[in-house]
Write a protein that holds these residues in place. Sequence first.
Motif, short mmCIF file in Angstrom:
data_model
loop_
_atom_site.label_atom_id
_atom_site.label_comp_id
_atom_site.label_asym_id
_atom_site.label_seq_id
_atom_site.Cartn_x
_atom_site.Cartn_y
_atom_site.Cartn_z
N ALA A 107 0.85 -1.20 0.00
CA ALA A 107 0.00 0.00 0.00
C ALA A 107 0.88 1.24 0.00
O ALA A 107 2.07 1.18 0.33
CB ALA A 107 -0.93 0.00 1.21
N LYS A 109 0.80 5.26 1.41
CA LYS A 109 0.10 6.22 2.26
C LYS A 109 0.35 7.63 1.77
O LYS A 109 1.49 8.08 1.66
CB LYS A 109 0.56 6.09 3.72
CG LYS A 109 -0.24 6.93 4.69
CD LYS A 109 0.16 6.66 6.12
CE LYS A 109 -0.68 7.48 7.09
NZ LYS A 109 -0.28 7.23 8.52
N THR A 110 -0.73 8.35 1.44
CA THR A 110 -0.63 9.75 1.03
C THR A 110 -1.24 10.63 2.11
O THR A 110 -1.63 10.15 3.17
CB THR A 110 -1.35 9.98 -0.31
OG1 THR A 110 -2.76 9.87 -0.11
CG2 THR A 110 -0.90 8.96 -1.35
N LYS A 113 -5.25 9.72 1.92
CA LYS A 113 -5.76 8.36 1.86
C LYS A 113 -4.61 7.37 1.74
O LYS A 113 -3.49 7.74 1.40
CB LYS A 113 -6.70 8.20 0.66
CG LYS A 113 -5.99 8.39 -0.67
CD LYS A 113 -6.94 8.66 -1.82
CE LYS A 113 -7.91 7.54 -2.06
NZ LYS A 113 -8.73 7.77 -3.27
N THR A 114 -4.92 6.12 2.02
CA THR A 114 -4.00 5.02 1.76
C THR A 114 -4.42 4.35 0.46
O THR A 114 -5.57 3.93 0.33
CB THR A 114 -3.98 4.01 2.91
OG1 THR A 114 -3.49 4.64 4.10
CG2 THR A 114 -3.07 2.83 2.58
N LYS A 116 -4.32 1.40 -2.15
CA LYS A 116 -4.02 -0.02 -2.23
C LYS A 116 -4.09 -0.49 -3.68
O LYS A 116 -4.83 0.08 -4.49
CB LYS A 116 -5.02 -0.83 -1.39
CG LYS A 116 -4.91 -0.57 0.10
CD LYS A 116 -5.86 -1.48 0.87
CE LYS A 116 -5.70 -1.29 2.37
NZ LYS A 116 -6.59 -2.21 3.12
N SER A 155 3.78 10.23 -1.30
CA SER A 155 4.26 9.52 -0.11
C SER A 155 5.70 9.86 0.19
O SER A 155 6.06 10.18 1.34
CB SER A 155 4.10 8.00 -0.33
OG SER A 155 4.62 7.29 0.78
#
Length: 326
Positions: A107, A109-110, A113-114, A116, A155
């Motif tokens: 995944a 992570k931003t 949101k994460t 996927k 990220s």
Amino acid sequence: MKDKNGKNGATDATIVFQDNSLLPALFGENDVHLSRIEKKFGVSASSRGNVLALSGEKANTEAARAVLESLYADLKAGSEIRLADVDAAIRMAGGKQDDDGDLRDVAVKTMKKTVKPYSPHQAKYIQALDSNDLVFALGPAGTGKTYLAVAMAVSLFTSGRVEKIILSRPAVEAGEKLGFLPGNLEEKVDPYLRPLYDALYDMIPGEKLARHMENGEIEVAPLAFMRGRTFSNAFVILDEAQNTTPTQMKMFLTRMGENSRMVVTGDLSQTDLPKDVKSGLGDAIRKVEHIEGIAVVRFNETDVVRHALAARIVQAYDEWDRKKRQ
């Protein structure tokens, strides 16, 4: 989960869910999610209270169980489940392991949101983005090539591993003439860059994005604006790269400076270049794919994560092109 073996390799299995209140969202309205899983894996499912019984071939019941448990875990973590998420979990069940571990754990992570992966190829693409300085992503529209690259850029920017994000596209006139569009040069090329802005807004709060763009930490610009520059401590994405010439592509690739990452995305079947002009993307792949530190990820119609009909349209076009080449 409990298993009970039947005849001809069939297995009856039960899954016990601890939180009954999550099951309506897991199964979907009118059990639409559960029906999709049954159809995809050829299993039958029936629920009573917090117990779900699955019946079918062992490999299929195990795959269906993995999908249901993955979606249930997402619900427990506070995520919403849509039919697209069910389809993604089904695709991931077919490629859940590789040499680096469970692809379902991958995944990005931003800030908002994460993100996927929705297919095994997407998961391997994320791994490639994380471990290579230069990544080429090839394949049809809708496979997440650009979106996932932007997610990784955000990220790394958020964690301080890069200081800038630079997103670029060649402003090729795809059947339209820029000169007839209203406005100045920036306003003329802005529509070509809009998909990049959309991805950024999906991952960075609007006020923060505006501030980062104002101070130059995040830049979205046509490829022509890249000439003469060197990018250090930056994550640089060249989108729609099939519309570059070999000269433009060489210019872009040689802009890489210290502590930089580059991602080049494109679909070689969708070039808008004149017929007598060779694509810089195809040319570059032939020349640099073998170089250590460069990864090439190839997507196909099975990775299209838009409407299911879009994937079938891509497949139909590909089949037509293959027949023409025979």
